[in-house]
Design a protein around this motif. Structure first.
Motif, mmCIF file in Angstrom:
data_model
loop_
_atom_site.group_PDB
_atom_site.id
_atom_site.type_symbol
_atom_site.label_atom_id
_atom_site.label_comp_id
_atom_site.label_asym_id
_atom_site.label_seq_id
_atom_site.Cartn_x
_atom_site.Cartn_y
_atom_site.Cartn_z
ATOM 1 N N PRO A 3 0.871 -1.305 0.138
ATOM 2 C CA PRO A 3 0.042 0.079 0.226
ATOM 3 C C PRO A 3 0.703 1.396 0.088
ATOM 4 N N THR A 5 -0.206 5.744 0.171
ATOM 5 C CA THR A 5 -1.062 6.921 0.293
ATOM 6 C C THR A 5 -0.890 8.339 -0.475
ATOM 7 N N HIS A 99 1.816 -2.833 -6.063
ATOM 8 C CA HIS A 99 1.105 -1.957 -5.346
ATOM 9 C C HIS A 99 -0.184 -1.443 -5.532
ATOM 10 N N HIS A 100 -0.775 -0.885 -4.550
ATOM 11 C CA HIS A 100 -1.841 -0.277 -4.769
ATOM 12 C C HIS A 100 -2.059 0.914 -3.603
ATOM 13 N N ARG A 102 -3.946 2.711 -0.977
ATOM 14 C CA ARG A 102 -4.739 2.428 0.000
ATOM 15 C C ARG A 102 -5.860 3.562 0.284
ATOM 16 N N ASP A 168 0.802 -9.705 1.255
ATOM 17 C CA ASP A 168 0.183 -8.649 0.747
ATOM 18 C C ASP A 168 -1.418 -9.119 0.482
ATOM 19 N N LEU A 179 -7.168 -7.471 0.816
ATOM 20 C CA LEU A 179 -6.039 -6.615 1.226
ATOM 21 C C LEU A 179 -5.617 -7.088 2.591
ATOM 22 N N LEU A 185 -4.325 1.895 8.658
ATOM 23 C CA LEU A 185 -4.815 2.231 7.240
ATOM 24 C C LEU A 185 -5.907 1.290 7.384
ATOM 25 N N HIS A 188 -9.341 -1.734 3.479
ATOM 26 C CA HIS A 188 -9.961 -1.714 2.065
ATOM 27 C C HIS A 188 -9.494 -0.369 1.674
ATOM 28 N N ALA A 189 -9.221 -0.210 0.551
ATOM 29 C CA ALA A 189 -8.812 1.225 -0.119
ATOM 30 C C ALA A 189 -10.223 2.097 -0.074
ATOM 31 N N ALA A 238 -12.271 -1.623 -2.539
ATOM 32 C CA ALA A 238 -12.185 -0.094 -2.765
ATOM 33 C C ALA A 238 -13.511 0.625 -2.771
ATOM 34 N N THR A 280 -10.450 5.176 9.146
ATOM 35 C CA THR A 280 -9.738 3.822 9.209
ATOM 36 C C THR A 280 -10.461 2.887 10.047
#
Length: 301
Positions: A3, A5, A99-100, A102, A168, A179, A185, A188-189, A238, A280
């Motif tokens: 993740p 940000t 990568h994503h 988050r 991950d 995730l 965090l 989920h995104a 997400a 969060t």
């Protein structure tokens, strides 16, 4: 899917406080954006932070206003070059699907406080909508590709052979991947667009602030529409939502500090702490597509 940000913009006020908060409370990279003076923005974000790895902070140039160029049909063509360039740089730093993104705070904001229709200035109103409404829309457009998707999760699951020990991913009892937890965090995104309580139609009993109210109402609608899109593309991995940060002691609200009760005027650091807590820990996937204030209470649009 490691993740990272994004806080845009983060050169002052709530944005700077949010970037500092994420650096202090998480372990992941933080991308902060500014229209200009990148070195100064970086210095101010890092000022006074102890035991923070400065390499985690990436400051990129991004201006949601771009440049308005009029074509022969007198249509305003918005150059999105700094947004696309920032997204391209993020793609190099954090290439998906390894990568994503988050957590995103999309917070462009501008206020011209008209008290009557006679005070509406067309140029100022257009600038308000370009900043407050179009700004978050363009961030959605250029950064959606970094959010996790159903397809990516399935690919990662197959690549790792459904290994529940993968760092991950978390593989549930149903065999589906989600995730993995990350310190402080959301699980989920989250794409959080900064709206304002005055953008609520149902809450509007005072009137005034015509362009600002309308532009922030548009933000809430955009967040809802984006979430509907994410339900199809990402499922529960997400979400998008809108936030009201409260009346925060920033340049944008300075003219009105005297009319706000002392206990109703929030310091940027406290507002940032509460907003991070809301996305969060207090508003889960079931709160997606809705409008939440800094106390974790829903605001009806």
């Amino acid at each position: 899917m490691s993740p990272w940000t994004l806080v845009s913009p983060a050169s002052r006020g709530i944005g700077r406080a949010l970037a500092r908060r994420l650096l202090q409370t998480t372990d992941v990279p933080v991308v902060a954006t500014a229209r200009r003076d990148l070195d100064k923005s970086r210095e101010e974000i890092l000022s006074g932070l102890e035991q923070v790895d400065e390499r985690r902070l990436k400051v990129l140039r991004l201006d949601v206003l771009g440049a308005c160029v009029w074509n022969q049909d007198t249509h305003c063509l918005i150059h999105e070059s700094t947004i696309s360039s920032a997204a391209s740089e993020c793609g190099k730093l954090f290439p998906p699907p390894a990568h994503h993104l988050r957590l995103t705070f999309a917070i462009p904001g501008l206020l011209f406080p008209e008290r009557s229709p006679a005070q509406i200035d067309a140029a100022n109103a257009l600038l308000t909508f370009r900043t407050n409404s179009l700004g978050p829309l363009l961030l959605m457009k250029h950064f959606e590709a970094f959010l996790p998707s159903k397809k990516q999760l399935k690919q990662q699951e197959r690549r790792r052979g459904g290994d529940p020990g993968a760092a991950d991913l978390v593989v549930g009892a149903d065999g589906g991947a989600s995730l993995a937890p990350a310190r402080n965090l959301p699980p989920h995104a989250v794409f959080a667009a900064m709206s304002a309580r005055v953008g609520s139609v149902s809450d509007n009993a005072l009137g005034g602030w015509f362009s600002y109210r309308a532009s922030k109402a548009a933000v809430t609608q955009a967040a809802r529409s984006f979430d509907v899109h994410l339900q199809r593309s990402a499922g529960r991995a997400a979400v998008a939502l809108a936030l009201h940060p409260g009346t925060v002691k920033t340049e944008l609200s300075e003219e009105f500090w005297g009319s706000v009760p002392k206990d109703g005027l929030l310091e940027p650091e406290f507002a940032a702490e509460r907003l991070c807590e809301v996305v969060t820990r207090e508003v889960g996937v079931d709160g997606r597509g809705r409008f939440w204030d800094w106390k974790g209470e829903e605001i009806l649009p």
